[in-house]
Design a protein around this motif. Sequence first.
Motif, mmCIF file in Angstrom:
data_model
loop_
_atom_site.group_PDB
_atom_site.id
_atom_site.type_symbol
_atom_site.label_atom_id
_atom_site.label_comp_id
_atom_site.label_asym_id
_atom_site.label_seq_id
_atom_site.Cartn_x
_atom_site.Cartn_y
_atom_site.Cartn_z
ATOM 1 N N GLU A 18 0.845 -1.193 0.000
ATOM 2 C CA GLU A 18 0.000 0.000 0.000
ATOM 3 C C GLU A 18 0.879 1.242 0.000
ATOM 4 O O GLU A 18 1.840 1.338 0.760
ATOM 5 C CB GLU A 18 -0.931 0.026 1.210
ATOM 6 N N LEU A 19 0.523 2.176 -0.885
ATOM 7 C CA LEU A 19 1.229 3.444 -1.000
ATOM 8 C C LEU A 19 0.557 4.476 -0.105
ATOM 9 O O LEU A 19 -0.668 4.547 -0.035
ATOM 10 C CB LEU A 19 1.197 3.923 -2.454
ATOM 11 N N TRP A 20 1.392 5.284 0.572
ATOM 12 C CA TRP A 20 0.907 6.336 1.478
ATOM 13 C C TRP A 20 1.517 7.668 1.101
ATOM 14 O O TRP A 20 2.715 7.752 0.838
ATOM 15 C CB TRP A 20 1.307 6.016 2.921
ATOM 16 N N VAL A 40 7.981 -11.011 -11.849
ATOM 17 C CA VAL A 40 9.386 -10.586 -11.785
ATOM 18 C C VAL A 40 9.612 -9.448 -10.785
ATOM 19 O O VAL A 40 10.686 -8.858 -10.738
ATOM 20 C CB VAL A 40 9.939 -10.215 -13.183
ATOM 21 N N GLY A 41 8.571 -9.116 -9.986
ATOM 22 C CA GLY A 41 8.725 -8.112 -8.936
ATOM 23 C C GLY A 41 8.479 -6.675 -9.355
ATOM 24 O O GLY A 41 8.887 -5.746 -8.664
ATOM 25 N N THR A 42 7.791 -6.481 -10.480
ATOM 26 C CA THR A 42 7.504 -5.135 -10.966
ATOM 27 C C THR A 42 6.041 -4.791 -10.724
ATOM 28 O O THR A 42 5.166 -5.647 -10.886
ATOM 29 C CB THR A 42 7.799 -5.038 -12.475
ATOM 30 N N ALA A 43 5.791 -3.542 -10.337
ATOM 31 C CA ALA A 43 4.417 -3.087 -10.143
ATOM 32 C C ALA A 43 4.286 -1.644 -10.587
ATOM 33 O O ALA A 43 5.220 -0.852 -10.466
ATOM 34 C CB ALA A 43 4.022 -3.211 -8.675
ATOM 35 N N THR A 44 3.119 -1.318 -11.111
ATOM 36 C CA THR A 44 2.792 0.042 -11.511
ATOM 37 C C THR A 44 1.478 0.418 -10.841
ATOM 38 O O THR A 44 0.546 -0.392 -10.784
ATOM 39 C CB THR A 44 2.623 0.135 -13.040
ATOM 40 N N LEU A 45 1.415 1.649 -10.339
ATOM 41 C CA LEU A 45 0.193 2.142 -9.715
ATOM 42 C C LEU A 45 -0.048 3.559 -10.195
ATOM 43 O O LEU A 45 0.820 4.425 -10.042
ATOM 44 C CB LEU A 45 0.322 2.129 -8.180
ATOM 45 N N VAL A 46 -1.204 3.791 -10.800
ATOM 46 C CA VAL A 46 -1.620 5.144 -11.162
ATOM 47 C C VAL A 46 -2.360 5.683 -9.952
ATOM 48 O O VAL A 46 -3.364 5.111 -9.524
ATOM 49 C CB VAL A 46 -2.527 5.139 -12.410
ATOM 50 N N LEU A 47 -1.818 6.760 -9.368
ATOM 51 C CA LEU A 47 -2.406 7.290 -8.155
ATOM 52 C C LEU A 47 -3.794 7.859 -8.440
ATOM 53 O O LEU A 47 -3.990 8.563 -9.423
ATOM 54 C CB LEU A 47 -1.527 8.393 -7.562
ATOM 55 N N PRO A 48 -4.734 7.554 -7.546
ATOM 56 C CA PRO A 48 -6.068 8.131 -7.683
ATOM 57 C C PRO A 48 -6.002 9.609 -7.312
ATOM 58 O O PRO A 48 -5.013 10.064 -6.735
ATOM 59 C CB PRO A 48 -6.883 7.345 -6.643
#
Length: 84
Positions: A18-20, A40-48
């Motif tokens: 979780e991003l804070w 492979v341990g990669t993640a992308t999250l577009v912030l709301p």
Amino acid sequence: MILLATNLKPLPQGKTYELWLIPADGKAPVPAGTFNPDAVGTATLVLPPLPSGIAAKAFGVTVENAGGATSPTMPIVLSGATGS
């Protein structure tokens, strides 16, 4: 804003990253989304859209139960300051 993370460790079933947003005014961290890495341990999250009027001094990532949390569970596993 987009978070791109690499080399993340896989998490046990029922856990998520979780991003804070860490406010510059010293108030409580604001949840900014959950994510899970790929094989492979990669993640992308577009912030709301985040609440207006909150200036970020930093961002942090914690490991939480699936679905996220209302306050961060320590430790912070990734962090970074903003450029301001």
